[in-house]
Structures are given as C-alpha cells and as structure tokens.
Design an enzyme around this catalytic site. Structure first.
Site, PDB file in Angstrom:
ATOM      1  CG  ASP A 245     -43.606 -23.339 -13.331  1.00  0.00           C
ATOM      2  OD1 ASP A 245     -44.296 -22.659 -12.246  1.00  0.00           O
ATOM      3  OD2 ASP A 245     -42.843 -23.894 -13.215  1.00  0.00           O
TER       4      ASP A 245
ATOM      5  CB  CYS B 229     -41.024 -21.574 -11.733  1.00  0.00           C
ATOM      6  SG  CYS B 229     -39.076 -21.814 -11.299  1.00  0.00           S
TER       7      CYS B 229
ATOM      8  CB  THR C  29     -36.743 -23.762  -7.301  1.00  0.00           C
ATOM      9  OG1 THR C  29     -36.542 -23.641  -8.546  1.00  0.00           O
ATOM     10  CG2 THR C  29     -37.037 -25.127  -6.724  1.00  0.00           C
TER      11      THR C  29
ATOM     12  CG  HIS D 178     -23.880  -3.710  -3.952  1.00  0.00           C
ATOM     13  ND1 HIS D 178     -23.069  -4.468  -2.947  1.00  0.00           N
ATOM     14  CD2 HIS D 178     -24.110  -2.689  -3.257  1.00  0.00           C
ATOM     15  CE1 HIS D 178     -22.933  -3.805  -1.893  1.00  0.00           C
ATOM     16  NE2 HIS D 178     -23.732  -2.384  -2.056  1.00  0.00           N
TER      17      HIS D 178
ATOM     18  CG  HIS E 108     -21.726  -1.172  -6.300  1.00  0.00           C
ATOM     19  ND1 HIS E 108     -21.234  -1.967  -5.569  1.00  0.00           N
ATOM     20  CD2 HIS E 108     -21.992  -0.084  -5.445  1.00  0.00           C
ATOM     21  CE1 HIS E 108     -21.072  -1.767  -4.479  1.00  0.00           C
ATOM     22  NE2 HIS E 108     -21.691  -0.867  -4.287  1.00  0.00           N
TER      23      HIS E 108
HETATM   24  C1  RB5 Z   1     -41.626 -27.717 -12.173  1.00  0.00           C
HETATM   25  O1  RB5 Z   1     -42.113 -28.938 -11.546  1.00  0.00           O
HETATM   26  C2  RB5 Z   1     -40.543 -27.203 -11.717  1.00  0.00           C
HETATM   27  O2  RB5 Z   1     -39.376 -27.834 -12.256  1.00  0.00           O
HETATM   28  C3  RB5 Z   1     -40.307 -25.718 -11.843  1.00  0.00           C
HETATM   29  O3  RB5 Z   1     -41.621 -24.891 -11.257  1.00  0.00           O
HETATM   30  C4  RB5 Z   1     -39.112 -25.036 -11.204  1.00  0.00           C
HETATM   31  O4  RB5 Z   1     -38.997 -25.266 -10.004  1.00  0.00           O
HETATM   32  C5  RB5 Z   1     -37.840 -25.083 -12.108  1.00  0.00           C
HETATM   33  O5  RB5 Z   1     -36.912 -24.620 -11.540  1.00  0.00           O
END
Ligand code: RB5
Length: 148
Positions: free
Chosen positions: A8, A66, A68, A99, A134
């Site tokens: 993203d 992205c 996180t 696995h 597995h």
């Molecule tokens: C964007 O602000 C953020 O929500 C996205 O990059 C991500 O972390 C979502 O899981």
C-alpha cells in the site's frame, strides 16, 4: 521463480528496495501488483491481486508489505489456496515454509527495519516444505476451504 509483490501507500519505497534485493541476489523476476504512489491506497486491493496471481500460477509466490503487514496479509488469506504468513522475524518465516508450505509472506514497513526484512525474505525464499506429517495438516487446512 516469479515473485508477485504488493503493497500500500505506506510501503512504496520499502517495496522497491525488497524487489531490487530479490532480483539482484536471486535473479528472480519480481512482478509488481502494488501501488507506486504515496496517495492513500486500500491494501486489500493489492493483497487480493497478489494472492490471485499465486493461486492461479501466474507467479510462484507472493510478498506483501503494508504498515503492519496485517491487513494486506488477512486479505490474501481470503483467497482459496493461499497460505500467507504475517511475521516480523526470520524463525517464523522459515518454519512457515517447512511446516505450513506458505506461499505468501507479509510484513510491516512500520514494524521492522529493511535489513531484518531482507533476512526474513532470505529465510522464506530458500526454505523448502518438509511435507510428511506436515502435509497432512496443510491438506486439512485446504479441506476447510472446501467446506465453506
Ligand atoms: C495504513 O494506514 C495501514 O492501516 C496499513 O498500512 C496496514 O498497516 C494495515 O494493516
């Protein structure tokens, strides 16, 4: 090996560094399914595109980034045939191959530094699925998809 990559707006530069790293180190083709703009971009779009490319065999595996790694990884796991690991360290990346036969890797540009990300990518790319006991479990995951 062809790797589909998605991201993203948070992970545009990060995606470029990881793409170049994979091409230069492994000689793999990296296919870009993510955004190259820092304008707000909804991560499920890119997660779905990469997941569908993996599921259909257009690419061999996928990498998602992205903020996180969580949202884009959850989106990918909604596509049948996708086993996406969302992780922040190399141990889980490696074991997810041995696995769980993961075919998509997801991590967060706001969570880990780029050098740790490269270590995660290395472990995930070079590790083979151990199959055996597995495979029984991975097949059970596939059966859940058939039931719903
Ligand atoms: C964007 O602000 C953020 O929500 C996205 O990059 C991500 O972390 C979502 O899981």
């Amino acid at each position: 090996m062809r790797i589909g990559i998605g991201n993203d707006h948070v992970a545009v530069e990060y995606k470029k560094v990881i793409s170049e790293y994979i091409t230069e180190k492994y000689g793999y083709e990296v296919v870009n399914y993510g955004t190259d703009s820092t304008e707000r971009f909804n991560y499920p779009e890119s997660g779905k595109k990469v997941a569908e490319a993996v599921a259909s065999g257009k690419v061999d595996r996928g990498i998602l980034i992205c903020g996180t790694g969580v949202g884009i990884g959850i989106a990918a796991n909604k596509v049948k045939g996708i086993r996406c690991v969302i992780c922040s360290e190399p141990y889980s990346a490696k074991l997810s191959r041995q696995h769980n036969d993961t075919n998509v890797l997801s991590f967060g540009a706001r969570v880990i530094g780029i050098e740790l990300a490269k270590m995660i990518v290395d472990n995930w790319l070079v590790t083979e699925f151990e199959a055996g006991r597995h495979k029984v479990r991975v097949d059970m995951i596939g059966k859940i998809e058939q039931e719903i």
